[in-house]
Scaffold this motif. Structure first.
Motif, PDB file in Angstrom:
ATOM      1  N   LYS A 135       0.830  -1.211   0.000  1.00 17.94           N
ATOM      2  CA  LYS A 135       0.000   0.000   0.000  1.00 17.94           C
ATOM      3  C   LYS A 135       0.867   1.264   0.000  1.00 17.94           C
ATOM      4  O   LYS A 135       0.567   2.246  -0.688  1.00 17.94           O
ATOM      5  N   SER A 136       1.985   1.234   0.744  1.00 19.05           N
ATOM      6  CA  SER A 136       2.871   2.397   0.759  1.00 19.05           C
ATOM      7  C   SER A 136       3.580   2.565  -0.591  1.00 19.05           C
ATOM      8  O   SER A 136       3.814   3.682  -1.052  1.00 19.05           O
ATOM      9  N   LYS A 137       3.921   1.444  -1.251  1.00 18.36           N
ATOM     10  CA  LYS A 137       4.584   1.525  -2.559  1.00 18.36           C
ATOM     11  C   LYS A 137       3.642   2.108  -3.608  1.00 18.36           C
ATOM     12  O   LYS A 137       4.063   2.911  -4.456  1.00 18.36           O
ATOM     13  N   GLN A 139       0.820  13.972  -1.738  1.00 15.59           N
ATOM     14  CA  GLN A 139       0.470  13.736  -0.339  1.00 15.59           C
ATOM     15  C   GLN A 139      -1.043  13.743  -0.133  1.00 15.59           C
ATOM     16  O   GLN A 139      -1.571  12.985   0.683  1.00 15.59           O
ATOM     17  N   GLU A 140      -1.745  14.571  -0.902  1.00 17.70           N
ATOM     18  CA  GLU A 140      -3.201  14.605  -0.775  1.00 17.70           C
ATOM     19  C   GLU A 140      -3.824  13.317  -1.293  1.00 17.70           C
ATOM     20  O   GLU A 140      -4.788  12.808  -0.708  1.00 17.70           O
ATOM     21  N   GLU A 141      -3.266  12.779  -2.399  1.00 16.23           N
ATOM     22  CA  GLU A 141      -3.805  11.537  -2.961  1.00 16.23           C
ATOM     23  C   GLU A 141      -3.472  10.335  -2.096  1.00 16.23           C
ATOM     24  O   GLU A 141      -4.204   9.338  -2.101  1.00 16.23           O
ATOM     25  N   SER A 142      -2.349  10.379  -1.356  1.00 15.86           N
ATOM     26  CA  SER A 142      -1.945   9.243  -0.525  1.00 15.86           C
ATOM     27  C   SER A 142      -2.435   9.351   0.912  1.00 15.86           C
ATOM     28  O   SER A 142      -2.056   8.533   1.738  1.00 15.86           O
ATOM     29  N   THR A 143      -3.281  10.325   1.203  1.00 12.56           N
ATOM     30  CA  THR A 143      -3.758  10.507   2.579  1.00 12.56           C
ATOM     31  C   THR A 143      -4.578   9.308   3.046  1.00 12.56           C
ATOM     32  O   THR A 143      -4.436   8.845   4.189  1.00 12.56           O
ATOM     33  N   HIS A 144      -5.415   8.784   2.166  1.00 11.23           N
ATOM     34  CA  HIS A 144      -6.260   7.648   2.554  1.00 11.23           C
ATOM     35  C   HIS A 144      -5.387   6.418   2.875  1.00 11.23           C
ATOM     36  O   HIS A 144      -5.644   5.710   3.865  1.00 11.23           O
ATOM     37  N   SER A 145      -4.362   6.185   2.067  1.00 12.30           N
ATOM     38  CA  SER A 145      -3.487   5.034   2.315  1.00 12.30           C
ATOM     39  C   SER A 145      -2.745   5.202   3.639  1.00 12.30           C
ATOM     40  O   SER A 145      -2.597   4.237   4.408  1.00 12.30           O
ATOM     41  N   ARG A 146      -2.293   6.409   3.926  1.00 11.81           N
ATOM     42  CA  ARG A 146      -1.597   6.661   5.192  1.00 11.81           C
ATOM     43  C   ARG A 146      -2.523   6.411   6.388  1.00 11.81           C
ATOM     44  O   ARG A 146      -2.098   5.860   7.410  1.00 11.81           O
ATOM     45  N   LEU A 151       7.685   4.301   6.655  1.00 17.70           N
ATOM     46  CA  LEU A 151       7.180   3.361   5.649  1.00 17.70           C
ATOM     47  C   LEU A 151       6.873   4.071   4.340  1.00 17.70           C
ATOM     48  O   LEU A 151       7.237   3.591   3.254  1.00 17.70           O
ATOM     49  N   PHE A 152       6.233   5.232   4.398  1.00 21.01           N
ATOM     50  CA  PHE A 152       5.878   5.957   3.181  1.00 21.01           C
ATOM     51  C   PHE A 152       7.028   6.819   2.657  1.00 21.01           C
ATOM     52  O   PHE A 152       6.897   7.432   1.603  1.00 21.01           O
ATOM     53  N   GLY A 153       8.140   6.874   3.384  1.00 21.95           N
ATOM     54  CA  GLY A 153       9.292   7.642   2.941  1.00 21.95           C
ATOM     55  C   GLY A 153      10.408   6.764   2.403  1.00 21.95           C
ATOM     56  O   GLY A 153      10.422   6.373   1.233  1.00 21.95           O
ATOM     57  N   GLY A 154      11.373   6.405   3.279  1.00 22.88           N
ATOM     58  CA  GLY A 154      12.550   5.667   2.824  1.00 22.88           C
ATOM     59  C   GLY A 154      12.264   4.253   2.369  1.00 22.88           C
ATOM     60  O   GLY A 154      12.855   3.772   1.395  1.00 22.88           O
ATOM     61  N   VAL A 155      11.345   3.559   3.043  1.00 25.78           N
ATOM     62  CA  VAL A 155      11.073   2.165   2.685  1.00 25.78           C
ATOM     63  C   VAL A 155      10.388   2.085   1.325  1.00 25.78           C
ATOM     64  O   VAL A 155      10.772   1.295   0.452  1.00 25.78           O
TER      65      VAL A 155
END
Length: 212
Positions: free
Chosen positions: A54-56, A63-70, A86-90
């Motif tokens: 999900k993070s990939k 960031q607005e589009e990935s808010t739900h996944s976060r 998880l949503f950064g370096g990984v």
């Protein structure tokens, strides 16, 4: 009967098991490698890999589009630092990998209860394993370079052979020329002898005429 009940309860209730897996997943994301039992590692792999996927998927979005996944990942982990990592370096490092983000390395059995122990780690963060794969690729390149060097040595050997043959031909030409010079000297000697004999004959004729 327990037909089709494949989940490992790990000797815990549902709430206890979910809390334990969330804590273990946060530790794996933050530290990239943890040491636990094999049964817990296998349960953790099923728990954490969907979160990594999900993070990939959300990494290339804004960031607005990935808010739900976060928010969905945070609902599982309950750790904002782990979600940020998880949503950064990984997610950046495992972006090209199509699944299989974790590796289990068995280390033997634990003293006391003889439980099977292992390491579970994120695949792309183990530098030693990445170096081994690079070394394997360089070995194949070395074998190719050896074949090229063998071709170069054969070419050099052929050139040296041609260079060795060239002086021999020159020597043969000089050997053929030497008899010609000897023939010229012999011809010159015979001409001198004939001239001397002719001079003697003319002097004898003159003396005979003078005597008469």
């Amino acid at each position: 009967m327990r037909h089709n009940k494949k989940i490992n309860h790990l000797g815990r209730t549902k709430a206890h098991r979910e809390a334990m897996l969330a804590n273990m997943a946060s530790s794996l994301i933050m530290h990239k490698r943890i040491f636990t039992t094999t049964a817990k590692a296998k349960a953790l792999r099923k728990y954490v890999e969907p979160l990594i996927t999900k993070s990939k998927e959300a990494y290339n979005k804004t960031q607005e589009e990935s808010t739900h996944s976060r928010r969905t990942v945070f609902a599982s982990l309950q750790n904002k630092h782990a979600v940020a990592e998880l949503f950064g370096g990984v997610a950046e490092k495992i972006g090209d990998r199509p699944g299989g983000y974790t590796r289990i390395i068995k280390t033997g059995n634990r003293l006391g209860d003889n439980a099977a122990m292992c390491f579970i780690e994120l695949v792309d963060f183990n530098d030693n394993m990445m170096k081994d794969t690079k070394k394997a690729t360089t070995k194949t390149r070395r074998s190719r370079s050896r074949s090229k060097s063998a071709d170069a040595t054969t070419a050099v050997a052929a050139e040296t052979k041609t260079q060795e043959k060239a002086p021999k031909e020159v020597k043969a030409e000089t050997v053929q020329e030497t008899p010609v010079e000897e023939m010229e000297t012999e011809n010159a000697v015979t001409i001198d002898e004939t001239e001397a004999t002719e001079n003697e004959e003319t002097s004898e004729n003159k003396e005979e005429k003078a005597a008469e």
